[in-house]
Design an enzyme around this catalytic site. Sequence first.
Site, PDB file in Angstrom:
ATOM      1  N   ALA A  65       3.071   7.020  -2.649  1.00  0.00           N
ATOM      2  CA  ALA A  65       3.176   8.264  -1.600  1.00  0.00           C
ATOM      3  C   ALA A  65       4.041   9.651  -2.028  1.00  0.00           C
ATOM      4  O   ALA A  65       5.294   9.571  -1.990  1.00  0.00           O
ATOM      5  CB  ALA A  65       3.562   7.386   0.071  1.00  0.00           C
ATOM      6  N   GLY A 110       1.585   3.085  -2.670  1.00  0.00           N
ATOM      7  CA  GLY A 110       0.308   2.349  -1.928  1.00  0.00           C
ATOM      8  C   GLY A 110      -0.318   3.058  -2.613  1.00  0.00           C
ATOM      9  O   GLY A 110      -1.666   3.333  -3.050  1.00  0.00           O
ATOM     10  N   GLU A 113      -1.568  -0.393  -2.700  1.00  0.00           N
ATOM     11  CA  GLU A 113      -2.268  -0.533  -1.877  1.00  0.00           C
ATOM     12  C   GLU A 113      -3.808  -0.569  -2.014  1.00  0.00           C
ATOM     13  O   GLU A 113      -4.619  -1.339  -1.530  1.00  0.00           O
ATOM     14  CB  GLU A 113      -1.135  -0.451  -1.138  1.00  0.00           C
ATOM     15  CG  GLU A 113      -0.172  -1.235  -0.645  1.00  0.00           C
ATOM     16  CD  GLU A 113       0.657  -0.433   0.979  1.00  0.00           C
ATOM     17  OE1 GLU A 113       0.459  -1.184   1.232  1.00  0.00           O
ATOM     18  OE2 GLU A 113       0.960   1.199   0.896  1.00  0.00           O
ATOM     19  N   GLU A 133       8.652  -0.202  -1.992  1.00  0.00           N
ATOM     20  CA  GLU A 133       9.104   0.000  -1.519  1.00  0.00           C
ATOM     21  C   GLU A 133      10.304   0.015  -1.274  1.00  0.00           C
ATOM     22  O   GLU A 133      11.532   0.792  -0.327  1.00  0.00           O
ATOM     23  CB  GLU A 133       8.029  -0.188  -0.321  1.00  0.00           C
ATOM     24  CG  GLU A 133       6.456   0.675   0.084  1.00  0.00           C
ATOM     25  CD  GLU A 133       5.474   0.081  -1.425  1.00  0.00           C
ATOM     26  OE1 GLU A 133       4.473   0.060  -0.487  1.00  0.00           O
ATOM     27  OE2 GLU A 133       6.273  -1.460  -1.485  1.00  0.00           O
TER      28      GLU A 133
END
Length: 259
Positions: A65, A110, A113, A133
């Site tokens: 992200a 992300g 993910e 993260e």
Amino acid sequence: MSYQYLLCEIENRVAVVTINHSPGNQLNTQVYQEITRLMGELEVNPDVRAIVLTGAGDEAFVAGADIHEMVDLDTVGMMNLTQVTRVSFSRIENLTKPVIAAINGEARGGGFELALTCDLRIASEKAQFAFTEINLGVIPGGGGTQRIQKIVGQGTAKELLYFGKFIDAERAYQLQIVNKVVPHDQVLSTAKEWAEELAQKAPVALRMMKAAVQTGSNVDLESALTIEAACYDAAFATQDRREGMAARLENRTAKYTGK
């Protein structure tokens, strides 16, 4: 509809969607929203039966992200962004058409993910995967903690999540995170070959197959069997089922219309 950060090409009933957001194809609010809109368009496009999702360039599928967008958000702002992320990722996961991730490089945070929301994953031999993260003082917020453990089991999932270290493509294959590892210059072509093969299958049957697997995995066995039976009956009622069985009896290739 035009898109700033997405490219889309449709050929042979396959849509190739490329995230094109330098550097690293990072995810931000606009990218998430564009993904949601484009996937909605492809869902109802009769000329599309399968989708390939990849990242622009040779270095990254999606390198996480956009921290620049996140760093100054307050709690409410982050809650709003998390909801945008969830809607986008769920849109991909719940498409009635198969989605194949062509992972051409780093899939970080992300990006990892995002790859997990796809039905199938083909990785370049140069691809790397990590939930980073924890190294930023947070946890995955796009479904990573839940989707990864369904694939690798809770123990291995905790290892990947807690340490935040990269694993290579071969390790990802061993853990069944990816379905296939190919030479770097073949990742997109292989994903397109898979998608084109799926595009020749009976669309309703494929849709029912996905629904049975996805929905059934979240309920008890008896409920899952009931879901499977309903999906089977729906597929059996189609013209495509009659065409498929007729083609088998007549020793010819079936021509499916999605009806």
